[in-house]
Design a protein around this motif. Structure first.
Motif, short mmCIF file in Angstrom:
data_model
loop_
_atom_site.label_atom_id
_atom_site.label_comp_id
_atom_site.label_asym_id
_atom_site.label_seq_id
_atom_site.Cartn_x
_atom_site.Cartn_y
_atom_site.Cartn_z
N TYR A 120 0.69 -1.61 0.17
CA TYR A 120 0.09 0.44 0.36
C TYR A 120 1.01 1.04 -0.49
CZ TYR A 120 -3.65 -3.33 1.20
OH TYR A 120 -4.84 -4.25 1.87
N ASP A 121 0.26 2.11 -1.05
CA ASP A 121 1.16 3.55 -0.40
C ASP A 121 0.27 4.51 0.54
OD1 ASP A 121 2.82 2.99 -2.41
OD2 ASP A 121 1.57 3.81 -4.31
N PHE A 122 0.54 5.20 1.66
CA PHE A 122 -0.49 5.64 2.22
C PHE A 122 -0.06 7.53 2.13
CE2 PHE A 122 -1.83 2.12 5.58
CZ PHE A 122 -0.64 1.46 4.28
N THR A 123 -1.12 7.87 2.01
CA THR A 123 -0.96 9.52 2.15
C THR A 123 -1.39 9.99 3.35
OG1 THR A 123 -0.79 9.50 -0.28
CG2 THR A 123 -1.52 11.37 1.00
N PHE A 124 -0.49 10.84 4.29
CA PHE A 124 -1.20 11.74 4.93
C PHE A 124 -1.25 13.24 4.89
CE2 PHE A 124 -0.77 7.99 7.97
CZ PHE A 124 0.69 6.94 7.47
N VAL A 125 -2.63 13.70 4.99
CA VAL A 125 -2.60 15.00 4.98
C VAL A 125 -3.17 15.74 5.71
CG1 VAL A 125 -3.65 14.32 2.35
CG2 VAL A 125 -5.12 14.51 3.59
N ASP A 126 -2.87 17.02 6.41
CA ASP A 126 -3.45 17.85 6.89
C ASP A 126 -5.11 18.55 6.37
OD1 ASP A 126 0.37 18.65 7.64
OD2 ASP A 126 -1.29 17.14 8.82
N ALA A 127 -6.29 19.39 7.26
CA ALA A 127 -6.71 19.27 7.40
C ALA A 127 -5.72 21.37 6.52
CB ALA A 127 -7.53 19.81 7.93
N PRO A 128 -7.12 21.99 5.75
CA PRO A 128 -6.54 22.78 6.07
C PRO A 128 -6.60 23.74 6.18
CG PRO A 128 -9.46 22.26 4.59
CD PRO A 128 -8.63 21.24 5.79
N THR A 129 -7.15 23.81 7.74
CA THR A 129 -7.26 24.78 8.88
C THR A 129 -6.61 25.05 10.01
OG1 THR A 129 -9.49 25.89 8.37
CG2 THR A 129 -8.78 26.45 10.18
N ALA A 130 -5.75 25.66 10.85
CA ALA A 130 -5.11 26.10 11.74
C ALA A 130 -5.93 25.31 13.02
CB ALA A 130 -3.98 26.77 11.62
N ALA A 131 -5.15 24.66 13.84
CA ALA A 131 -6.95 24.79 15.33
C ALA A 131 -6.52 25.89 15.48
CB ALA A 131 -5.49 24.03 16.65
N SER A 132 -7.67 26.09 16.06
CA SER A 132 -8.26 26.99 16.96
C SER A 132 -8.32 27.14 18.30
CB SER A 132 -8.79 27.92 16.47
OG SER A 132 -10.29 27.37 16.46
N GLY A 133 -8.06 26.34 18.79
CA GLY A 133 -8.07 25.75 20.68
C GLY A 133 -6.85 24.51 21.24
N PRO A 134 -7.62 24.01 21.98
CA PRO A 134 -6.59 23.47 23.01
C PRO A 134 -6.41 21.88 21.60
CG PRO A 134 -9.03 23.57 23.30
CD PRO A 134 -8.51 24.84 22.82
N TRP A 168 -13.23 21.01 10.35
CA TRP A 168 -14.02 21.51 9.82
C TRP A 168 -14.56 21.77 12.36
CZ3 TRP A 168 -15.38 16.82 8.84
CH2 TRP A 168 -16.23 16.13 9.79
N GLY A 169 -14.80 22.47 12.42
CA GLY A 169 -15.59 23.31 13.82
C GLY A 169 -15.70 24.46 13.87
N ASP A 170 -15.80 25.06 15.82
CA ASP A 170 -16.20 26.06 16.60
C ASP A 170 -15.23 26.81 17.01
OD1 ASP A 170 -17.36 28.26 17.58
OD2 ASP A 170 -17.92 26.35 19.40
N PRO A 171 -14.25 28.07 16.07
CA PRO A 171 -12.93 28.48 16.21
C PRO A 171 -13.07 28.85 17.79
CG PRO A 171 -13.82 29.35 14.34
CD PRO A 171 -15.13 28.47 14.15
N GLY A 172 -12.55 27.86 17.84
CA GLY A 172 -11.36 28.75 19.87
C GLY A 172 -12.73 27.53 20.22
N GLY A 173 -13.34 26.69 20.13
CA GLY A 173 -13.98 26.21 21.65
C GLY A 173 -13.54 25.16 21.62
N GLU A 174 -13.74 24.34 23.14
CA GLU A 174 -13.35 23.33 23.50
C GLU A 174 -13.22 22.22 22.56
OE1 GLU A 174 -12.03 23.92 26.57
OE2 GLU A 174 -12.13 25.18 26.43
N TYR A 175 -12.03 21.13 23.43
CA TYR A 175 -11.90 19.82 22.20
C TYR A 175 -12.48 19.55 22.20
CZ TYR A 175 -9.91 15.91 20.53
OH TYR A 175 -9.74 14.52 20.29
N ASP A 176 -13.13 18.72 23.48
CA ASP A 176 -14.38 17.94 23.39
C ASP A 176 -15.99 18.39 22.33
OD1 ASP A 176 -12.63 16.08 24.56
OD2 ASP A 176 -14.06 17.18 26.25
N THR A 177 -16.23 19.27 22.43
CA THR A 177 -17.53 20.12 21.55
C THR A 177 -17.10 20.54 20.16
OG1 THR A 177 -17.88 21.61 22.95
CG2 THR A 177 -18.59 19.57 23.33
N ALA A 178 -16.06 21.88 20.16
CA ALA A 178 -15.89 22.72 19.38
C ALA A 178 -15.85 22.18 17.46
CB ALA A 178 -14.61 22.85 19.27
#
Length: 125
Positions: A46-60, A75-85
């Motif tokens: 297999y050839d594995f390709t690892f990609v990063d999401a297009p948006t830098a993390a906005s929270g913890p 995707w997510g709620d900018p700056g939101g808590e890890y468990d819910t954002a």
């Protein structure tokens, strides 16, 4: 492809491609490190390709991830808590994430490392 031995070309064509998408506020590099034993064991098939999401993390990041590691959000709620954002998918970034994945499906690279080598960051490559 000119000048390559037919058996080498057959081997390249028969290799399966696996697109590896990291979790919320993580990165392709983190996932690559986590899956390292698997990618090494299956690297001949297999050839594995690892990609990063297009948006830098906005929270913890996830609890337990060392501070200073770059993370990204699909995707997510900018700056939101890890468990819910990550829950408001269609409000912040989902369309950008889908565009990134569509570009990858069309043959683009979009920020990746292959063969278990890790991601290149959120900018694409």
């Amino acid at each position: 492809a000119r000048g390559r031995a037919p058996e080498l070309l057959a081997r390249e064509v028969s290799r399966r491609r696996v697109l590896c998408l990291h979790g919320f506020r993580a990165s392709g590099e983190m996932l690559s490190l986590s899956l390292g034993p698997l990618t090494r064991a299956l690297g001949g098939t297999y050839d594995f390709t690892f990609v990063d999401a297009p948006t830098a993390a906005s929270g913890p990041a996830e609890p337990g991830v060392p501070e200073g590691l770059l993370g990204y959000e699909w995707w997510g709620d900018p700056g939101g808590e890890y468990d819910t954002a990550w829950r408001p998918a269609y409000e912040h970034g989902f369309d950008v994430a889908m565009a990134r994945l569509a570009a990858l499906a069309a043959g683009g690279r979009g920020g990746s490392g292959e063969g278990g080598e890790g991601g290149e960051g959120g900018e694409g490559g």
